[in-house]
Design a protein around this motif. Structure first.
Motif, PDB file in Angstrom:
ATOM      1  N   PRO A 162      60.229  73.480  31.104  1.00 34.45           N
ATOM      2  CA  PRO A 162      60.141  72.052  31.466  1.00 34.45           C
ATOM      3  C   PRO A 162      59.682  71.786  32.684  1.00 34.45           C
ATOM      4  O   PRO A 162      59.421  70.634  33.167  1.00 34.45           O
ATOM      5  CB  PRO A 162      61.331  71.328  30.938  1.00 34.45           C
ATOM      6  N   ALA A 163      60.404  72.728  33.568  1.00 34.95           N
ATOM      7  CA  ALA A 163      60.226  72.457  35.063  1.00 34.95           C
ATOM      8  C   ALA A 163      59.070  72.837  35.782  1.00 34.95           C
ATOM      9  O   ALA A 163      58.567  72.584  36.672  1.00 34.95           O
ATOM     10  CB  ALA A 163      61.203  73.348  35.821  1.00 34.95           C
ATOM     11  N   TYR A 164      58.133  73.611  34.725  1.00 36.23           N
ATOM     12  CA  TYR A 164      56.672  73.895  35.115  1.00 36.23           C
ATOM     13  C   TYR A 164      55.794  72.952  35.164  1.00 36.23           C
ATOM     14  O   TYR A 164      55.899  72.184  34.193  1.00 36.23           O
ATOM     15  CB  TYR A 164      56.467  75.142  34.322  1.00 36.23           C
ATOM     16  N   PRO A 165      54.770  72.755  36.037  1.00 39.86           N
ATOM     17  CA  PRO A 165      54.664  73.698  37.321  1.00 39.86           C
ATOM     18  C   PRO A 165      55.730  73.502  38.110  1.00 39.86           C
ATOM     19  O   PRO A 165      56.395  72.402  38.384  1.00 39.86           O
ATOM     20  CB  PRO A 165      53.256  73.150  37.679  1.00 39.86           C
ATOM     21  N   TYR A 166      55.878  74.477  39.206  1.00 34.31           N
ATOM     22  CA  TYR A 166      56.987  74.400  40.091  1.00 34.31           C
ATOM     23  C   TYR A 166      56.509  73.896  41.422  1.00 34.31           C
ATOM     24  O   TYR A 166      57.335  73.343  42.150  1.00 34.31           O
ATOM     25  CB  TYR A 166      57.567  76.091  40.244  1.00 34.31           C
ATOM     26  N   VAL A 167      55.220  74.023  41.785  1.00 38.07           N
ATOM     27  CA  VAL A 167      54.655  73.458  42.913  1.00 38.07           C
ATOM     28  C   VAL A 167      55.028  71.965  42.897  1.00 38.07           C
ATOM     29  O   VAL A 167      54.819  71.098  41.910  1.00 38.07           O
ATOM     30  CB  VAL A 167      53.199  73.615  42.951  1.00 38.07           C
ATOM     31  N   GLY A 168      55.356  71.349  44.328  1.00 39.03           N
ATOM     32  CA  GLY A 168      55.826  70.049  44.123  1.00 39.03           C
ATOM     33  C   GLY A 168      57.512  69.867  44.015  1.00 39.03           C
ATOM     34  O   GLY A 168      57.666  68.660  44.335  1.00 39.03           O
ATOM     35  N   LYS A 169      57.907  70.881  43.588  1.00 37.56           N
ATOM     36  CA  LYS A 169      59.382  70.652  43.282  1.00 37.56           C
ATOM     37  C   LYS A 169      60.214  71.075  44.469  1.00 37.56           C
ATOM     38  O   LYS A 169      59.861  71.727  45.211  1.00 37.56           O
ATOM     39  CB  LYS A 169      59.940  71.593  42.049  1.00 37.56           C
ATOM     40  N   PHE A 170      61.377  70.448  44.433  1.00 36.36           N
ATOM     41  CA  PHE A 170      62.472  70.816  45.554  1.00 36.36           C
ATOM     42  C   PHE A 170      63.022  72.219  45.347  1.00 36.36           C
ATOM     43  O   PHE A 170      63.387  72.424  44.561  1.00 36.36           O
ATOM     44  CB  PHE A 170      63.527  69.736  45.585  1.00 36.36           C
ATOM     45  N   ILE A 171      62.881  73.156  46.515  1.00 32.13           N
ATOM     46  CA  ILE A 171      63.760  74.323  46.330  1.00 32.13           C
ATOM     47  C   ILE A 171      65.355  74.227  45.656  1.00 32.13           C
ATOM     48  O   ILE A 171      65.477  75.129  44.807  1.00 32.13           O
ATOM     49  CB  ILE A 171      64.243  75.029  47.708  1.00 32.13           C
ATOM     50  N   SER A 172      65.855  73.193  45.940  1.00 35.04           N
ATOM     51  CA  SER A 172      67.318  72.990  45.476  1.00 35.04           C
ATOM     52  C   SER A 172      67.277  72.515  43.801  1.00 35.04           C
ATOM     53  O   SER A 172      68.217  72.674  42.986  1.00 35.04           O
ATOM     54  CB  SER A 172      67.740  71.831  46.131  1.00 35.04           C
ATOM     55  N   ASN A 173      66.075  72.502  43.404  1.00 37.50           N
ATOM     56  CA  ASN A 173      65.852  72.070  41.832  1.00 37.50           C
ATOM     57  C   ASN A 173      65.227  73.253  41.323  1.00 37.50           C
ATOM     58  O   ASN A 173      65.054  72.885  40.016  1.00 37.50           O
ATOM     59  CB  ASN A 173      65.233  70.631  41.770  1.00 37.50           C
ATOM     60  N   LEU A 174      64.986  74.269  41.903  1.00 35.10           N
ATOM     61  CA  LEU A 174      64.437  75.568  41.141  1.00 35.10           C
ATOM     62  C   LEU A 174      65.283  76.870  41.352  1.00 35.10           C
ATOM     63  O   LEU A 174      66.031  76.872  42.435  1.00 35.10           O
ATOM     64  CB  LEU A 174      63.124  75.751  41.893  1.00 35.10           C
TER      65      LEU A 174
END
Length: 370
Positions: A103-115
């Motif tokens: 559900p987190a994909y795509p990862y581009v645009g996400k914060f490092i702390s949330n991945l």
């Protein structure tokens, strides 16, 4: 990873790992502290895709004294080497989810702390050349590395552990939900520092001076560097800056702002003051401008026992001004250019690492970090 890159570095696996005759032998020295401090910003952002194993490889080849880098902390608590709080589309591309229907994909645009680290490891951060750095070498397929992976790679090249490090905690006190907190950064980074053969070669830097205070409290032997610029020093309506650990610059005797900045940094026991080396501050009349980093700032920092290492300086005209003004080092996107200038001026510069050795180690470690 590109086919050409694989072929090129595969060849080096059977090559000698010593310097070529034109380079001369790579001689072991006591440490790199004896050299003028040319710091490779994010490994040398002007030359290679930033903050990657290839960028640090070229920093070694180009004879940087110090490798400068940033740390973020993932959702599962891993310390990674990356500058930005989030994954920017300008620098990285998604490849595939780490698990089907993530559900987190795509990862581009996400914060490092949330991945998680596993999610971050799917990203290709070596295929996009930055508009402002048209000479960057690309290394398609390159992944974001952990701090431990970077230490392991450089240790493979730098067998006697001569290289110096300037490592930043990438934390934003204005938006605490975007990154891990002060305690997480300090504890997790310090755990890696003290287990590394590079422990005594590390400078710990931050714009968020709270992390510097916390690190000195935890380990008063670790060298700390106070980063500062116009955005962290000045605030609207004269409010207290969230970046300076509760300090107000005007509370220091000065008499000038430049001297107040040096005095504030020393009050938190910083060993190094690292101001922006290029920003121009308008005078009260707005008719003239002066540099944020002034000879008075450098002189006061030296009087208080601190070194001064401005960032990020790419113009040799400005490098020359700062060095003549007493700067103890320069953080630059072009360590090869600044080193060449420093050598021409008769400054003692760090040796270059042999390409064969560097690429042999890079070939081994770039696969391990994927």
């Amino acid at each position: 990873m590109s086919v050409l890159f694989v072929c090129a570095i595969a060849f080096t696996k059977i090559a000698l790992v010593y310097a070529s005759p034109s380079q001369g032998p790579f001689r072991t020295v006591s440490n790199n502290h004896r050299f003028y401090d040319v710091q490779a910003h994010r490994g040398g952002r002007g030359n290679v895709v930033e903050s990657t194993l290839p960028s640090f490889a070229w920093g070694l080849i180009d004879g940087a004294t110090t490798l400068e880098l940033d740390n973020g902390i993932t959702q599962d608590g891993e310390v990674v080497v990356w500058h930005d709080e989030s994954i920017l589309a300008e620098k990285c591309s998604d490849t595939a989810p780490v698990v089907p229907d993530d559900p987190a994909y795509p990862y581009v645009g996400k914060f490092i702390s949330n991945l998680t680290l596993a999610q971050i490891k799917t990203l290709d951060c070596g295929s996009k050349r930055q508009t402002d750095y048209p000479h960057q070498l690309l290394y398609p397929g390159t992944r974001i590395s952990t701090l431990q992976e970077v230490f392991d790679f450089v240790s493979c090249v730098d067998l006697s552990h001569q290289i110096l490090w300037n490592i930043e905690s990438k934390i934003n006190p204005q938006y605490p939900n975007r990154t891990a907190g002060v305690d997480d950064f300090v504890q997790k980074q310090h755990e890696i520092f003290i287990s590394s053969p590079y422990y005594q070669s590390i400078t710990y830097q931050s714009f968020d001076w709270r992390t510097l205070v916390a690190m000195k409290t935890l380990d008063d032997k670790l060298v700390t560097s106070a980063l500062i610029d116009e955005e962290t020093a000045f605030t609207p309506h004269g409010s207290t800056s969230p970046w300076l650990a509760g300090l107000r610059l005007e509370s220091f005797p000065g008499p000038s702002l430049s001297e107040q900045i040096a005095q504030a940094a020393r009050s938190i026991q910083a060993d190094v003051l690292s101001p922006t080396g290029t920003f121009l501050v308008p005078s009260s009349s707005h008719e003239e401008f002066f540099h944020f980093t002034t000879p008075e700032m450098i002189s006061e920092a030296h009087r208080l026992g601190m070194k001064v290492v401005p960032w990020t300086v790419n113009s040799l005209d400005r490098v020359e001004e700062l060095v003549k003004g007493g700067a103890d080092g320069i953080i630059t996107d072009y360590p090869n250019v600044v080193r060449r200038w420093a050598k021409q001026q008769g400054l003692h510069v760090a040796p270059k690492y042999p390409k064969q050795r560097v690429f042999s180690c890079l070939y081994q470690h770039i696969d391990q970090s994927s």
